[in-house]
Structure formats: C-alpha cells, structure tokens
Design a protein around this motif. Structure first.
Motif, PDB file in Angstrom:
ATOM      1  N   ILE A 225      27.009  41.490  24.153  1.00  0.00           N
ATOM      2  CA  ILE A 225      28.249  42.192  23.829  1.00  0.00           C
ATOM      3  C   ILE A 225      29.324  41.768  24.825  1.00  0.00           C
ATOM      4  O   ILE A 225      29.144  41.891  26.038  1.00  0.00           O
ATOM      5  N   VAL A 226      30.444  41.237  24.319  1.00  0.00           N
ATOM      6  CA  VAL A 226      31.562  40.834  25.171  1.00  0.00           C
ATOM      7  C   VAL A 226      32.801  41.572  24.700  1.00  0.00           C
ATOM      8  O   VAL A 226      32.967  41.870  23.512  1.00  0.00           O
ATOM      9  N   VAL A 227      33.700  41.875  25.632  1.00  0.00           N
ATOM     10  CA  VAL A 227      34.857  42.716  25.317  1.00  0.00           C
ATOM     11  C   VAL A 227      36.087  42.194  26.050  1.00  0.00           C
ATOM     12  O   VAL A 227      35.985  41.507  27.073  1.00  0.00           O
ATOM     13  N   ARG A 228      37.251  42.533  25.523  1.00  0.00           N
ATOM     14  CA  ARG A 228      38.489  42.306  26.273  1.00  0.00           C
ATOM     15  C   ARG A 228      39.560  43.266  25.770  1.00  0.00           C
ATOM     16  O   ARG A 228      39.504  43.757  24.639  1.00  0.00           O
ATOM     17  N   ALA A 229      40.521  43.545  26.638  1.00  0.00           N
ATOM     18  CA  ALA A 229      41.596  44.485  26.321  1.00  0.00           C
ATOM     19  C   ALA A 229      42.755  43.735  25.685  1.00  0.00           C
ATOM     20  O   ALA A 229      43.064  42.597  26.056  1.00  0.00           O
ATOM     21  N   ARG A 230      43.399  44.375  24.723  1.00  0.00           N
ATOM     22  CA  ARG A 230      44.577  43.757  24.097  1.00  0.00           C
ATOM     23  C   ARG A 230      45.776  43.757  25.052  1.00  0.00           C
ATOM     24  O   ARG A 230      46.669  42.927  24.938  1.00  0.00           O
ATOM     25  N   GLU A 231      45.795  44.712  25.975  1.00  0.00           N
ATOM     26  CA  GLU A 231      46.775  44.737  27.062  1.00  0.00           C
ATOM     27  C   GLU A 231      45.982  44.808  28.360  1.00  0.00           C
ATOM     28  O   GLU A 231      45.148  45.711  28.529  1.00  0.00           O
ATOM     29  N   PRO A 232      46.193  43.887  29.299  1.00  0.00           N
ATOM     30  CA  PRO A 232      45.313  43.782  30.481  1.00  0.00           C
ATOM     31  C   PRO A 232      45.154  45.072  31.275  1.00  0.00           C
ATOM     32  O   PRO A 232      44.074  45.355  31.794  1.00  0.00           O
ATOM     33  N   TRP A 233      46.204  45.882  31.380  1.00  0.00           N
ATOM     34  CA  TRP A 233      46.131  47.071  32.220  1.00  0.00           C
ATOM     35  C   TRP A 233      45.303  48.187  31.597  1.00  0.00           C
ATOM     36  O   TRP A 233      45.103  49.240  32.202  1.00  0.00           O
ATOM     37  N   ARG A 234      44.795  47.971  30.387  1.00  0.00           N
ATOM     38  CA  ARG A 234      43.961  48.980  29.732  1.00  0.00           C
ATOM     39  C   ARG A 234      42.535  49.005  30.297  1.00  0.00           C
ATOM     40  O   ARG A 234      41.798  49.958  30.070  1.00  0.00           O
ATOM     41  N   ALA A 235      42.124  47.966  30.986  1.00  0.00           N
ATOM     42  CA  ALA A 235      40.737  47.845  31.444  1.00  0.00           C
ATOM     43  C   ALA A 235      40.676  47.743  32.961  1.00  0.00           C
ATOM     44  O   ALA A 235      41.679  47.454  33.623  1.00  0.00           O
ATOM     45  N   ALA A 236      39.480  47.995  33.515  1.00  0.00           N
ATOM     46  CA  ALA A 236      39.265  47.751  34.942  1.00  0.00           C
ATOM     47  C   ALA A 236      39.581  46.291  35.241  1.00  0.00           C
ATOM     48  O   ALA A 236      39.331  45.398  34.426  1.00  0.00           O
ATOM     49  N   THR A 237      40.126  46.047  36.422  1.00  0.00           N
ATOM     50  CA  THR A 237      40.686  44.729  36.716  1.00  0.00           C
ATOM     51  C   THR A 237      39.749  43.799  37.472  1.00  0.00           C
ATOM     52  O   THR A 237      40.142  42.712  37.866  1.00  0.00           O
ATOM     53  N   GLY A 238      38.510  44.211  37.690  1.00  0.00           N
ATOM     54  CA  GLY A 238      37.562  43.346  38.382  1.00  0.00           C
ATOM     55  C   GLY A 238      36.816  44.113  39.445  1.00  0.00           C
ATOM     56  O   GLY A 238      36.943  45.344  39.566  1.00  0.00           O
ATOM     57  N   TYR A 239      36.031  43.391  40.227  1.00  0.00           N
ATOM     58  CA  TYR A 239      35.210  43.994  41.270  1.00  0.00           C
ATOM     59  C   TYR A 239      35.893  43.833  42.626  1.00  0.00           C
ATOM     60  O   TYR A 239      36.305  42.736  42.999  1.00  0.00           O
ATOM     61  N   PHE A 240      35.990  44.929  43.346  1.00  0.00           N
ATOM     62  CA  PHE A 240      36.662  44.951  44.633  1.00  0.00           C
ATOM     63  C   PHE A 240      35.958  44.023  45.623  1.00  0.00           C
ATOM     64  O   PHE A 240      34.759  44.121  45.852  1.00  0.00           O
ATOM     65  N   ARG A 241      36.741  43.121  46.200  1.00  0.00           N
ATOM     66  CA  ARG A 241      36.260  42.181  47.209  1.00  0.00           C
ATOM     67  C   ARG A 241      35.082  41.323  46.723  1.00  0.00           C
ATOM     68  O   ARG A 241      34.266  40.870  47.508  1.00  0.00           O
ATOM     69  N   MET A 242      35.020  41.082  45.430  1.00  0.00           N
ATOM     70  CA  MET A 242      33.973  40.236  44.861  1.00  0.00           C
ATOM     71  C   MET A 242      34.592  39.300  43.826  1.00  0.00           C
ATOM     72  O   MET A 242      34.355  39.430  42.621  1.00  0.00           O
ATOM     73  N   PRO A 243      35.415  38.351  44.270  1.00  0.00           N
ATOM     74  CA  PRO A 243      36.096  37.473  43.308  1.00  0.00           C
ATOM     75  C   PRO A 243      35.152  36.622  42.488  1.00  0.00           C
ATOM     76  O   PRO A 243      35.407  36.370  41.303  1.00  0.00           O
ATOM     77  N   GLU A 244      34.057  36.174  43.089  1.00  0.00           N
ATOM     78  CA  GLU A 244      33.123  35.342  42.332  1.00  0.00           C
ATOM     79  C   GLU A 244      32.430  36.149  41.239  1.00  0.00           C
ATOM     80  O   GLU A 244      32.261  35.673  40.110  1.00  0.00           O
ATOM     81  N   ALA A 245      32.037  37.379  41.563  1.00  0.00           N
ATOM     82  CA  ALA A 245      31.414  38.239  40.552  1.00  0.00           C
ATOM     83  C   ALA A 245      32.410  38.584  39.452  1.00  0.00           C
ATOM     84  O   ALA A 245      32.051  38.650  38.271  1.00  0.00           O
ATOM     85  N   THR A 246      33.673  38.787  39.830  1.00  0.00           N
ATOM     86  CA  THR A 246      34.710  39.071  38.838  1.00  0.00           C
ATOM     87  C   THR A 246      34.892  37.893  37.900  1.00  0.00           C
ATOM     88  O   THR A 246      34.938  38.063  36.669  1.00  0.00           O
ATOM     89  N   ALA A 247      34.978  36.694  38.458  1.00  0.00           N
ATOM     90  CA  ALA A 247      35.161  35.495  37.628  1.00  0.00           C
ATOM     91  C   ALA A 247      33.961  35.273  36.711  1.00  0.00           C
ATOM     92  O   ALA A 247      34.120  34.906  35.538  1.00  0.00           O
ATOM     93  N   ALA A 248      32.766  35.514  37.227  1.00  0.00           N
ATOM     94  CA  ALA A 248      31.563  35.303  36.416  1.00  0.00           C
ATOM     95  C   ALA A 248      31.517  36.287  35.251  1.00  0.00           C
ATOM     96  O   ALA A 248      31.161  35.914  34.124  1.00  0.00           O
ATOM     97  N   ALA A 249      31.877  37.538  35.510  1.00  0.00           N
ATOM     98  CA  ALA A 249      31.830  38.542  34.452  1.00  0.00           C
ATOM     99  C   ALA A 249      32.905  38.305  33.404  1.00  0.00           C
ATOM    100  O   ALA A 249      32.705  38.625  32.226  1.00  0.00           O
ATOM    101  N   HIS A 250      34.049  37.733  33.811  1.00  0.00           N
ATOM    102  CA  HIS A 250      35.182  37.535  32.900  1.00  0.00           C
ATOM    103  C   HIS A 250      35.290  36.092  32.409  1.00  0.00           C
ATOM    104  O   HIS A 250      36.370  35.659  32.014  1.00  0.00           O
ATOM    105  N   ARG A 251      34.214  35.369  32.401  1.00  0.00           N
ATOM    106  CA  ARG A 251      34.290  33.945  32.030  1.00  0.00           C
ATOM    107  C   ARG A 251      34.770  33.785  30.588  1.00  0.00           C
ATOM    108  O   ARG A 251      34.527  34.612  29.723  1.00  0.00           O
ATOM    109  N   ASN A 252      35.499  32.692  30.388  1.00  0.00           N
ATOM    110  CA  ASN A 252      36.066  32.358  29.078  1.00  0.00           C
ATOM    111  C   ASN A 252      36.928  33.491  28.512  1.00  0.00           C
ATOM    112  O   ASN A 252      37.022  33.679  27.299  1.00  0.00           O
ATOM    113  N   GLN A 253      37.556  34.246  29.423  1.00  0.00           N
ATOM    114  CA  GLN A 253      38.522  35.293  29.080  1.00  0.00           C
ATOM    115  C   GLN A 253      37.909  36.478  28.330  1.00  0.00           C
ATOM    116  O   GLN A 253      38.624  37.262  27.704  1.00  0.00           O
TER     117      GLN A 253
END
Length: 546
Positions: free
Chosen positions: A377-405
């Motif tokens: 299951i993959v998800v994305r917000a139609r407006e970016p501010w509708r969703a959590a913006t990533g993991y605090f102080r974990m840029p690599e984990a954020t990028a991995a979770a949000h791969r391919n937008q």
C-alpha cells in the motif's frame, strides 16, 4: 442540526489554508460558540466551554513561556489522560512550540531515546511518573526544566534540572502568543521502529487538522456530537483523530482516564457520547462482557473500529450502533475510510481513499498492481501539507519511505474491482499487541543489553482471540546461566510493560540466510506450533506493573 449544515460550520472554522492552524481554529470556535461545551474530564466532572478552554490554555501557555518555551522549543509530555494533558497540548500549539508526547509506559532506554532524540528542553510530567523520569535525566543534557503536574488543584510546578528546589511557575504577563501557520511543526509522533529505533514523524498544524476535516467528510461528524476519548492522548488516534476532529466540527470531548471494558458503556451513557474509536482487541473485550438487557441503551450512533471484527454485524446489533473503520499511519495520516453508506459486502475492507489522498497498490518494483493482486500500500497527499512531512533527524529513512514520490507504508493490501482496499498483512518487522505497535528491533536491543544474552529475535505470536503477543528466541553467551524470570525482570525495568515478552525460548543459535539475516519466520512457526511447551510469562504467574 443536519449533517450538511454542520459540515459547513466545520469548513468555516478553517476558511482558507492560511487559517489552518490549531490556535486559529480554536479561537474561531471560541468566538462563534463561546458557551458551547468543549471538554469534560469524565473522572472528575470538570468542564470547559470553548471560551473558558481558550482562556485556560493561554494561562498554561504563560506558565510554559515563563520556563523558556518559545517557537520551536521541543517539549516532552509524559502524562496520562487528563484535562491538563490536553491543556498543555493546546498551549504548546499556541506558542508554536513542538509537542513531544511520550508513552507513559516507557522507561529506561526507551524513555531516554524518545526525549534524547527529540532534544527535549522541557518535560511536563505527572507527579507519579517523576521518579521514572529522574532515572534517565542524568543522560539527557538537553533537558533544563521539568514541569510537574501534581493535581488539578495544584497545577503545574517547575523544577530546574538538576536538584533545584520546587517553585511556582508564574508568568509576568509579558508573554506574546505566537501565530502558527499550517506548515509549522506541531508534534513529533513516535512510531514503532521496524528496522531500527522508533522514528518521530513530523506532524504540522495542517496535517494534524486534516485528521479532523477528513473524518468529518467521511463520517459526517456533527457539532452536536460528543466524542468519548478513552485511548491514550500520547497516541495520534486520541489526540488527532478524536480530539481535533471534535475541535474542527465544533463538537464536544468527553475524556476518560483510560479504557475499561467493564466500565466502558457506563461512562458512555453518563457523558452522553455519540461516537468513539476502538483499536485492536478492545472490541473483543467489550464483546466478552456478560450480555445485559440494556447493552444498546446509550447514545452512541457511530463507532470507528480498527480493525473491524469478524462479528461486526452481531456487534452492531447487540450494542445498537453502526461501525466504520479507517486506515492510516502516524507516519503519514489517515488515508482511507469505510463509511456507513458502504455496501455491507465490503465489511472487512479498509474502504476508499479520502479525498485529500491518493492510494495505490505497488509491486516490489513500484509498478501498480492489477485489481485483486496483493502488493504494498502506497499513499500520497494531493496537497503536501496534508500529511506528515518525514522523520525527524532521519533524512535517509524519510527518503527511503517516500521513494518515487509515494509514501511506502510497509503494509500489504489489494484493491478489488470496485476500488475498495483490503489490508492483507504487514511487511514491517513489528508486533501489534492490544493496539500498541511494538518494535521488534527495540525488544531485541534491550534484551541484548543484558550481559548474559548473546543474540535475540522477537516476533509476533498469535493468540486464540486473534491478538498478538511478543515471543522471543534467545541465545545465551557461552557459559552463561540465566532463567526466563530473570530475563523478564530485566525487560520490565528497561521497556514499556506492553513490550515485555510473554513467550521465551532459549535456543543454541538463530537460523540465518546466506547474507546473515535472521529467519524469524522459522522461529515464529516453531514456537506457534508448540505453544503449550513454550515458557509463558502468564502461566508462570508473573504480573507486570504499568
């Protein structure tokens, strides 16, 4: 009031995205309906209207401001359910500070991780949890002040760290409340670690309020609804899905201290609740209560259950209510809903996507799966501010979770021919016990801090009621002598009570793949197949303190 008119009122509370912040929504509700009841603390009967709550949270904000809380200051909150807990949350929002809710069962290494990772500068703590906090304060250099919630009468008391005498925290009246915007960081929501320590999802004001607008859109919550909140406020469900939905709808909150199966409907009747949320085994606990002639004698009209139990129609009939469900993650937001008008044949599904989100099913190469095919299951917000913006102080984990937008949930599901989504299972290495997401990694890490333990593997064991318990396979160091009860004692002093393993098996070695990944499924299958022969904490008579 009709559903349609109450929806209009909700939308007016957040007229434009620029007004999509908690202080502005609360201010508008206090101005438009000052005498409307907003909060009732069930245990004490204390009540606040929208206007009096607005004033009270300004006073709490003054106390926090006097201790140096400013825009962006991370504030740890180690509190049970209480009006003061909600007061602190809204006060921090008014200061544009960062709320860091901490599970009140956390202790030792886990508590230290939450507060240390967030770099909390101030911690607000209930009196009965002060000793637990003090155990880890020497290893938390960022914490400079604690505010102790002694009682409803005594209020918050400040204590400098370390060892300064207690003193009243008063404001000199010069505080200026900040103005939060939709994109400003509101809270760090710690979610279960799967391949590492617990991660903190960054939730903005706009993202938090979307829980409310989405819930109203999906389920038609009204401004005459009373939300019975018995889940812990340190979880997103109680804080955002329930409390902020009530705020956006202009409705009321009845806040319970905690969930009690035996007392649930008595409290629901007493506070006139019309809606509530249930997680995990809560429905099973309610169903197992002795049937009474007055089981349906209450005002509940709508209950969100996650997941929906197999006996949903019978549950609805016995208790005289309608069940709905939602799917979401604290890492992102609530993205789907099965509503009251869905075909009854869809009971068991997680419904359709909410309008603010897109939801798809992808294969391992991020190609969309056909209807009926299971994938992630993959998800994305139609407006970016509708969703959590990533993991605090974990840029690599954020990028991995949000791969391919697309945000990759780690959950597997399928879409049927009508577009309804069905949850299948979790790819994540986590265990879900009675509504709590437990990081297998964290259980293993804490087990391995004991000098007698060489290696450990944690995994879910399914019980007869369909819930999960923590099972562990443990390899002892060569020559070490250790028993299961001692292992449990070590765990109980270093982790939340709900994380402490129930089933323990000592093994000579852990099975691994060629690249040395532990094959937990083998350990899990072996234990599950012969559970009666496995050491069982409950069978041994060991009781855990919360």
């Amino acid at each position: 009031m009709t559903h349609a008119s109450s929806r209009v009122a909700s939308e007016l509370a957040c007229a434009t995205p620029r007004d999509f912040s908690i202080p502005r929504v609360l201010a508008r509700q206090a101005a438009s309906a000052p005498d409307k009841l907003f909060l009732t603390e069930v245990s004490s009967g204390r009540r606040w209207t929208y206007a009096s709550f607005w004033q009270w949270t300004a006073e709490i904000a003054a106390t926090l401001h006097a201790q140096g809380v400013r825009r962006g200051t991370p504030v740890g909150v180690l509190m049970d359910n209480s009006a003061e807990h909600l007061g602190v949350f809204f006060a921090l929002a008014r200061l544009c500070a960062v709320h860091v809710p901490v599970n009140t069962a956390a202790r030792g290494a886990l508590l230290r991780h939450y507060l240390g990772h967030a770099s909390a500068e101030v911690v607000v703590v209930d009196q009965h949890l002060v000793e637990r906090l003090h155990e880890v304060l020497p290893e938390l250099p960022s914490v400079r002040t604690t505010l102790v919630n002694r009682s409803a009468a005594a209020g918050l008391v400040a204590q400098a760290v370390p060892d300064a005498p207690l003193s009243d925290a008063r404001s000199d009246g010069s505080m200026v409340l900040d103005t939060a915007a939709m994109h400003d960081l509101l809270l760090l929501a710690y979610t279960s670690g799967t391949t590492g320590p617990s991660k903190a999802s960054m939730v903005s004001h706009g993202s938090a309020l979307t829980y409310g607008t989405g819930g109203i859109e999906a389920h038609g919550y009204r401004n005459d609804d009373v939300f019975y909140v018995c889940l812990p406020l340190f979880h997103v469900n109680a804080l955002l899905t329930s409390t902020l939905t009530a705020l956006v709808a202009g409705a009321s909150v009845a806040l319970a201290h905690r969930f009690s199966a035996s007392g649930f409907f008595d409290e629901v009747r007493a506070c006139g609740a019309t809606t509530t949320n249930l997680l995990g085994a809560m429905t099973a606990f309610l169903w197992s209560q002795p049937a009474r002639p007055g089981d349906a004698d209450h005002a509940l009209r709508l209950v969100s259950m996650s997941p929906l139990p197999m006996n949903t129609p019978a549950f609805e009939a016995r208790f005289g209510l309608r069940a709905v469900t939602n799917y979401g993650l604290s890492d992102f937001g609530t993205v789907t809903s099965l509503t009251m008008d869905a075909p009854r044949s869809k009971l068991g599904s997680i419904g359709l996507p909410r309008s603010a989100f897109e939801v798809k099913i992808f294969d391992d190469d991020d190609h969309e799966c056909a209807a009926g095919v299971t994938g992630e299951i993959v998800v994305r917000a139609r407006e970016p501010w509708r969703a959590a913006t990533g993991y605090f102080r974990m840029p690599e984990a954020t990028a991995a979770a949000h791969r391919n937008q697309w945000f990759h949930t780690g959950d597997r599901g399928r879409r049927d021919a009508d577009g309804y989504l069905w949850f299948v299972d979790r790819k994540k290495d986590c265990i879900r016990r009675r509504g709590e997401n437990i990081s297998a990694y964290e259980v293993e890490h804490i087990l391995q801090t004991h000098p007698a333990v060489d290696m450990a593997a944690a995994f879910p064991i399914t019980t007869v009621d369909g819930d999960e318990e923590v099972g562990v396979a443990v390899v002892l160091c060569k020559g070490a002598s250790f028993d299961e009860a001692a292992l449990i004692a070590h765990c109980a002093s270093h982790m939340a009570y709900f994380m402490v393993p129930r089933y323990v098996r000592f093994v000579a070695a852990l099975p691994t793949t060629m690249n040395q990944k532990v094959e937990k499924y083998k350990l899990q299958a072996q234990m599950q197949a012969d559970l009666g022969a496995v050491w069982d904490r409950e069978r041994a008579g060991i009781r855990l303190l919360r």
